[in-house]
Design a protein around this motif. Structure first.
Motif, mmCIF file in Angstrom:
data_model
loop_
_atom_site.group_PDB
_atom_site.id
_atom_site.type_symbol
_atom_site.label_atom_id
_atom_site.label_comp_id
_atom_site.label_asym_id
_atom_site.label_seq_id
_atom_site.Cartn_x
_atom_site.Cartn_y
_atom_site.Cartn_z
ATOM 1 N N MET A 281 20.806 106.180 -1.258
ATOM 2 C CA MET A 281 21.267 106.771 -2.646
ATOM 3 C C MET A 281 21.044 105.878 -3.973
ATOM 4 O O MET A 281 20.589 105.787 -4.552
ATOM 5 N N LEU A 282 20.841 104.910 -3.232
ATOM 6 C CA LEU A 282 20.452 103.609 -4.412
ATOM 7 C C LEU A 282 19.212 104.302 -5.011
ATOM 8 O O LEU A 282 18.500 104.482 -6.308
ATOM 9 N N ASP A 283 18.114 104.190 -4.090
ATOM 10 C CA ASP A 283 16.373 104.610 -4.702
ATOM 11 C C ASP A 283 16.733 106.099 -5.459
ATOM 12 O O ASP A 283 16.119 105.833 -6.239
ATOM 13 N N ARG A 284 17.356 106.787 -5.241
ATOM 14 C CA ARG A 284 17.097 107.873 -5.580
ATOM 15 C C ARG A 284 17.610 108.300 -6.822
ATOM 16 O O ARG A 284 17.332 108.915 -7.700
ATOM 17 N N SER A 285 19.029 107.754 -7.317
ATOM 18 C CA SER A 285 19.648 107.240 -8.280
ATOM 19 C C SER A 285 19.087 107.177 -9.260
ATOM 20 O O SER A 285 19.421 106.962 -10.639
ATOM 21 N N LEU B 166 17.341 112.800 -18.305
ATOM 22 C CA LEU B 166 16.399 113.097 -17.213
ATOM 23 C C LEU B 166 17.014 112.448 -15.510
ATOM 24 O O LEU B 166 16.471 113.391 -14.700
ATOM 25 N N GLY B 167 18.776 112.210 -16.194
ATOM 26 C CA GLY B 167 19.104 112.013 -14.965
ATOM 27 C C GLY B 167 19.855 113.337 -14.955
ATOM 28 O O GLY B 167 19.682 113.543 -14.022
ATOM 29 N N VAL B 168 20.363 114.136 -15.657
ATOM 30 C CA VAL B 168 21.134 115.457 -15.850
ATOM 31 C C VAL B 168 19.824 116.585 -14.665
ATOM 32 O O VAL B 168 19.975 117.013 -13.573
ATOM 33 N N LEU B 169 18.070 116.307 -15.174
ATOM 34 C CA LEU B 169 17.275 116.600 -14.143
ATOM 35 C C LEU B 169 17.374 116.296 -12.507
ATOM 36 O O LEU B 169 17.303 116.574 -11.950
ATOM 37 N N VAL C 50 23.230 112.902 -6.885
ATOM 38 C CA VAL C 50 23.728 114.387 -8.096
ATOM 39 C C VAL C 50 25.147 113.812 -9.486
ATOM 40 O O VAL C 50 24.310 114.472 -10.690
ATOM 41 N N VAL C 51 26.085 112.649 -9.309
ATOM 42 C CA VAL C 51 26.818 112.221 -10.241
ATOM 43 C C VAL C 51 25.924 111.198 -10.764
ATOM 44 O O VAL C 51 26.511 110.554 -11.785
ATOM 45 N N LEU C 52 25.519 109.808 -9.697
ATOM 46 C CA LEU C 52 25.463 108.718 -10.582
ATOM 47 C C LEU C 52 23.880 109.592 -11.455
ATOM 48 O O LEU C 52 23.727 107.885 -11.883
ATOM 49 N N MET D 39 21.752 111.554 7.306
ATOM 50 C CA MET D 39 21.095 110.979 6.616
ATOM 51 C C MET D 39 20.900 110.922 5.550
ATOM 52 O O MET D 39 21.015 110.279 4.126
ATOM 53 N N PHE D 40 19.566 111.859 5.767
ATOM 54 C CA PHE D 40 18.950 111.728 4.791
ATOM 55 C C PHE D 40 19.492 112.998 3.165
ATOM 56 O O PHE D 40 19.362 112.521 1.892
ATOM 57 N N THR D 41 20.495 113.935 3.923
ATOM 58 C CA THR D 41 21.617 114.246 3.215
ATOM 59 C C THR D 41 22.383 113.686 2.357
ATOM 60 O O THR D 41 22.885 114.683 0.890
ATOM 61 N N LEU D 42 22.871 113.208 2.825
ATOM 62 C CA LEU D 42 24.364 111.778 2.773
ATOM 63 C C LEU D 42 24.183 111.170 1.230
ATOM 64 O O LEU D 42 24.575 110.930 0.491
ATOM 65 N N GLY D 43 22.235 110.824 1.878
ATOM 66 C CA GLY D 43 21.705 109.524 0.735
ATOM 67 C C GLY D 43 21.466 110.500 -0.413
ATOM 68 O O GLY D 43 21.164 109.684 -1.552
ATOM 69 N N SER D 44 21.460 112.623 -0.467
ATOM 70 C CA SER D 44 21.502 112.907 -1.850
ATOM 71 C C SER D 44 22.644 113.256 -2.616
ATOM 72 O O SER D 44 22.572 113.994 -3.691
ATOM 73 N N LEU D 45 23.756 112.697 -2.210
ATOM 74 C CA LEU D 45 25.258 113.628 -2.648
ATOM 75 C C LEU D 45 25.126 112.437 -4.127
ATOM 76 O O LEU D 45 25.912 112.818 -4.855
#
Length: 449
Positions: free
Chosen positions: A120-124, A383-386, A69-71, A60-66
């Motif tokens: 996903m939302l928090d990391r985006s 910063l989004g790219v990074l 990457v684009v968002l 779940m933590f891995t999927l939460g980072s997918l």
């Protein structure tokens, strides 16, 4: 710790007396840190009690980072044109409502979906928060602002983690999740007070030139409409921004490599340091204090690092020195796996706590240096790219470290982390070698937009 927290709050209050947006960010960060401190110690236990094993939790933590990457580049570009407040408010409000949902859901599948959505939302929006700080901080004092803000937030986080056990004893695990959700909800509402960010901040940036201002002519209605359509097309095209922008800009490319390697290196510690400590004989009840001790040192050192980094014109020496010290400490953690039992445990404790010193001294300088390189008109996108590079590291690190730990033991993950830190050091040295000397508003990101 309480005295240090009070001092950090006073210093931060004095620093932000004439910067109301920084007060808003500090308040939102404090409330969010309380929620995170209450949530983190009990989340994995709650998920396990609902039938999710360690493998599924890691997945779940891995999927939460997918998705980030684009968002992250897309949201960064959007915030540059529409402002940061609305996006931050909407996303943090959504994630705050998902926390009590974790307490209410009992079936493993919906529970996993809610956790994945929150991650996903928090990391985006993580780069947007950094951009909001950069929008508000004076350029000459950015490292100090980042240092004090992170120190204050981390001290609150450590205090909340200590209080988490008392909260569990009082209201139980599900009640603790509800209390954490309430703090996250209050934190999301605090973003309503943010006034600047995005286009509003550009007007205050020294040397920044708004698109079209240099032409000195008023655009007609049709021209503005065409420009708006082009802006929407740019936001849509930002899904491919990480590769495209890094290919065009050598400094950004080096920063992307640095960000990936640094985040990849840090991802070893949350999972494998506790496992390695227990393997060496640390009682489970003492693992939490061992982890928190390094966080406490890290929080206390950061303001010093920010103050020192702002004194010189070039912040890179602090960054390179910090990365070198972190790589040495990570290597010592790995070497502890080959040392006899009576000596391995003290080496682990000393290396883990000592790592917080170079990390704390250099982290504010890193954040300020990254912002210094970002074109003011494209700060969110930059910063989004990074952030996309960091999200990709969060996806690949658990798989890589897991495979290595199964083959060579948990201590081997720290050796790989040391290698990643060395790669981050080389990338940051590349940034210094190819640093921009021109006006940041005329960088390749802006010229080619």
């Amino acid at each position: 710790m309480i005295r240090a927290g009070i001092q950090a709050a006073r210093e931060l209050g004095g620093l932000t007396r004439e910067l109301p947006d920084l007060r808003v960010i500090a308040g939102a960060g404090m409330l969010g840190a309380v929620g995170a401190g209450l949530l983190n110690p009990v989340l994995s236990l709650h998920l396990a009690s609902r039938g999710l094993d360690v493998g599924r939790i890691g997945l779940m933590f891995t999927l939460g980072s997918l998705l980030p990457v684009v968002l992250q580049p897309a949201l960064g570009a959007l915030s540059d044109r529409m402002g940061r407040r609305g996006i931050l408010l909407g996303v943090y409000l959504s994630t705050s409502l998902l926390v009590p949902a974790l307490a209410l859901l009992t079936d493993p599948l919906p529970l996993a979906a809610a956790l994945c959505a929150r991650l996903m939302l928090d990391r985006s929006v993580a780069p947007l928060r950094a951009a909001a700080v950069a929008d508000s901080a004076p350029p000459a004092r950015r490292a100090m602002v980042f240092g004090w803000l992170a120190s204050f937030t981390n001290l609150v986080l450590v205090g909340a983690m200590v209080g988490s056990s008392l909260t569990v004893a009082w209201v139980g695990t599900r009640g603790t999740l509800a209390v954490a959700g309430a703090f996250f909800f209050a934190s999301s509402l605090a973003w309503l007070g943010l006034r600047g960010g995005g286009p509003a901040a550009l007007a205050r940036e020294p040397g920044a030139v708004a698109p079209g201002a240099a032409r000195g002519e008023r655009e007609g209605r049709e021209q503005r409409e065409r420009r708006g359509k082009r802006g929407l097309a740019q936001i849509a095209a930002s899904l491919a921004a990480p590769l495209r922008d890094a290919r065009r800009d050598p400094v950004l490319a080096a920063l992307v490599v640095y960000q990936f390697c640094f985040v990849f290196a840090l991802d070893a510690f949350p999972i494998y340091l506790p496992l390695f400590a227990v393997h060496l004989g640390v009682p489970q009840a003492w693992v939490g204090p061992l982890i928190a001790s390094s966080w406490l040192v890290f929080a206390l050192v950061q303001p010093v690092g920010g103050r020192l980094a702002d004194r010189g014109r070039d912040r890179t020496p602090w960054i390179l020195g910090g990365l070198t010290g972190m790589a040495v400490c990570a290597a010592l953690l790995g070497v502890a796996g080959w040392i006899a039992a009576p000596y391995a445990l003290p080496l682990l404790a000393v290396a883990w706590i000592a790592m917080a010193i170079p990390d704390g001294l250099s982290r504010p300088a890193v954040e300020a240096r990254v912002v210094d390189q970002a074109p003011p008109a494209e700060r969110g996108r930059f910063l989004g790219v990074l952030g996309a590079a960091a999200a990709l590291a969060n996806v690949l690190a658990p798989v890589s470290y897991g495979a290595l730990a199964r083959r060579a033991g948990p201590h081997a993950t720290f050796l790989l982390s040391a290698v990643a830190l060395c790669a981050a050091l080389l990338a940051m040295d590349r940034v210094r070698a190819r640093a921009r000397t021109a006006d940041p508003s005329l960088t390749s990101l802006t010229r080619d937009s």
